[in-house]
Design a protein around this motif. Structure first.
Motif, short mmCIF file in Angstrom:
data_model
loop_
_atom_site.label_atom_id
_atom_site.label_comp_id
_atom_site.label_asym_id
_atom_site.label_seq_id
_atom_site.Cartn_x
_atom_site.Cartn_y
_atom_site.Cartn_z
N ALA A 188 0.83 -1.20 0.00
CA ALA A 188 0.00 0.00 0.00
C ALA A 188 0.87 1.25 0.00
O ALA A 188 0.56 2.23 -0.69
CB ALA A 188 -0.93 -0.01 1.20
N GLN A 189 1.97 1.22 0.77
CA GLN A 189 2.88 2.37 0.81
C GLN A 189 3.56 2.57 -0.55
O GLN A 189 3.73 3.70 -1.01
CB GLN A 189 3.94 2.17 1.90
CG GLN A 189 3.42 2.60 3.25
CD GLN A 189 4.30 2.12 4.39
OE1 GLN A 189 5.17 1.27 4.21
NE2 GLN A 189 4.07 2.65 5.58
N GLU A 216 2.26 1.69 -3.40
CA GLU A 216 1.26 2.24 -4.31
C GLU A 216 1.07 3.74 -4.05
O GLU A 216 0.94 4.52 -4.99
CB GLU A 216 -0.08 1.51 -4.15
CG GLU A 216 -0.99 1.84 -5.32
CD GLU A 216 -2.36 1.22 -5.24
OE1 GLU A 216 -2.52 0.23 -4.51
OE2 GLU A 216 -3.25 1.76 -5.92
N GLU A 217 1.11 4.13 -2.79
CA GLU A 217 0.96 5.54 -2.44
C GLU A 217 2.11 6.35 -3.05
O GLU A 217 1.87 7.39 -3.67
CB GLU A 217 0.94 5.70 -0.91
CG GLU A 217 0.28 6.98 -0.42
CD GLU A 217 1.15 8.20 -0.54
OE1 GLU A 217 2.34 8.09 -0.22
OE2 GLU A 217 0.66 9.27 -0.97
N SER A 247 -7.13 7.25 -2.28
CA SER A 247 -7.57 5.94 -1.77
C SER A 247 -6.37 5.12 -1.30
O SER A 247 -6.48 4.35 -0.34
CB SER A 247 -8.43 5.19 -2.79
OG SER A 247 -7.66 4.79 -3.88
N ALA A 248 -5.21 5.31 -1.94
CA ALA A 248 -4.00 4.62 -1.47
C ALA A 248 -3.61 5.13 -0.08
O ALA A 248 -3.22 4.35 0.79
CB ALA A 248 -2.86 4.82 -2.46
N ARG A 287 -5.88 3.61 2.46
CA ARG A 287 -5.51 2.21 2.68
C ARG A 287 -4.27 2.14 3.60
O ARG A 287 -4.21 1.32 4.50
CB ARG A 287 -5.23 1.56 1.32
CG ARG A 287 -4.95 0.09 1.36
CD ARG A 287 -6.16 -0.73 0.96
NE ARG A 287 -5.86 -2.16 1.04
CZ ARG A 287 -6.27 -2.94 2.02
NH1 ARG A 287 -7.03 -2.48 2.98
NH2 ARG A 287 -5.94 -4.22 2.04
N VAL A 288 -3.30 2.99 3.35
CA VAL A 288 -2.08 3.03 4.18
C VAL A 288 -2.46 3.35 5.63
O VAL A 288 -2.01 2.68 6.56
CB VAL A 288 -1.06 4.07 3.65
CG1 VAL A 288 0.04 4.32 4.67
CG2 VAL A 288 -0.45 3.61 2.34
N LEU A 299 -4.26 0.31 7.21
CA LEU A 299 -3.35 -0.79 7.48
C LEU A 299 -2.36 -0.45 8.58
O LEU A 299 -2.00 -1.30 9.39
CB LEU A 299 -2.60 -1.19 6.20
CG LEU A 299 -3.49 -1.88 5.15
CD1 LEU A 299 -2.75 -2.06 3.84
CD2 LEU A 299 -3.98 -3.24 5.65
#
Ligand SMILES: [Zn+2]
Length: 196
Positions: free
Chosen positions: A3-4, A6-7, A76-77, A80-81, A84
Motif C-alpha cells: 500500500a505504501q 502504491e501511495e 484511496s491509497a 488504505r495506508v 493498514l
C-alpha cells in the motif's frame, strides 16, 4: 508495504501529470504572448498560432483530468495506508502484550524449576543410593514417573488394580521393603489410603 509503494507510485504519477499540465500551460502562454505582441502578421501564421492555442487548451484539459484521476487514486491509497497502519499498530500491541505475558510466565516457571530442583536435591540426598538408582531407571523408562501411590488397591502409575495375591504380599511386606507394581514395575508408595 504494498500500500505504501502504491501511495508513493501514485505520488510520483501525480507530480509527472502536474508537470505535463505545466508544460502545456507555459507553451500556451508563450503562444498567446506572441499572438498579443502583434509580431506575427502573416494570416497563415496567425491561423496556425490560433489553432495551436486551441489545441493546447484541449490538451491541458485532458491532462488536468489525468491529474484528478491520479489524485483520486492517491487518496484511496493514502486511506488504505492509514487503515493498514492502524491494524499493524493494533496487532503489534497484541504481540507486545503476549510477549510480556510469555516472559512473565517463563520467569515464574524458571523460579519454580529452581525451587523444585533444590527440593529434589534435599530429598534425593536422604534416599539410599541403590533405591535412587532404581527410581531414576524406572523414571526414564516410564515417562518420568518412577514411583506411584498405591491408592484403593490400584497403582496410580498405570491405573491397574492389583491382584489379590499381590496385595496380600504387599500387606505382609515390612514398611521399609521396596514394593513394585506387577504391571508397570513402578515403585509403589503405601499410604493409609492404599486399601491394604
Ligand atoms: Zn502400575
Amino acid at each position: 508495504m504494498a500500500a505504501q509503494t502504491e501511495e508513493s507510485d501514485t505520488a510520483r504519477d501525480q507530480t509527472k501529470a502536474e508537470q505535463d499540465v505545466d508544460q502545456v500551460r507555459q507553451r500556451a502562454t508563450r503562444d498567446q504572448q506572441r499572438l498579443d505582441s502583434g509580431a506575427v502578421t502573416s494570416p497563415k501564421d496567425l491561423e496556425n498560432l490560433q489553432r495551436e492555442i486551441a489545441s493546447l487548451a484541449k490538451r491541458q484539459g485532458d491532462l488536468e483530468d489525468v491529474v484528478l484521476e491520479v489524485m483520486e487514486r492517491r487518496e484511496s491509497a493514502q486511506e488504505r495506508v492509514a487503515e493498514l497502519t492502524e491494524r499493524v499498530t493494533s496487532v503489534q500491541s497484541k504481540i507486545d502484550d503476549a510477549t510480556a505475558r510469555r516472559d512473565a510466565a517463563v520467569e515464574q516457571i524458571d523460579g519454580e524449576v529452581a525451587t523444585v530442583t533444590k527440593e529434589r536435591e534435599v530429598v534425593a540426598a536422604s534416599i539410599p543410593a541403590d533405591l535412587l538408582k532404581l527410581y531414576d531407571k524406572l523414571r526414564g523408562q516410564q515417562g518420568g514417573v518412577g514411583a506411584a501411590k498405591l491408592y484403593a488397591r490400584s497403582c496410580q502409575g498405570c491405573r491397574q488394580e492389583l491382584a489379590i495375591t499381590e496385595l496380600a504380599e504387599i500387606r505382609k511386606a515390612a514398611p521399609d521393603t521396596v514394593v513394585r507394581c506387577e504391571n508397570c514395575r513402578r515403585i509403589l508408595v503405601r499410604t493409609s489410603e492404599s486399601g491394604l
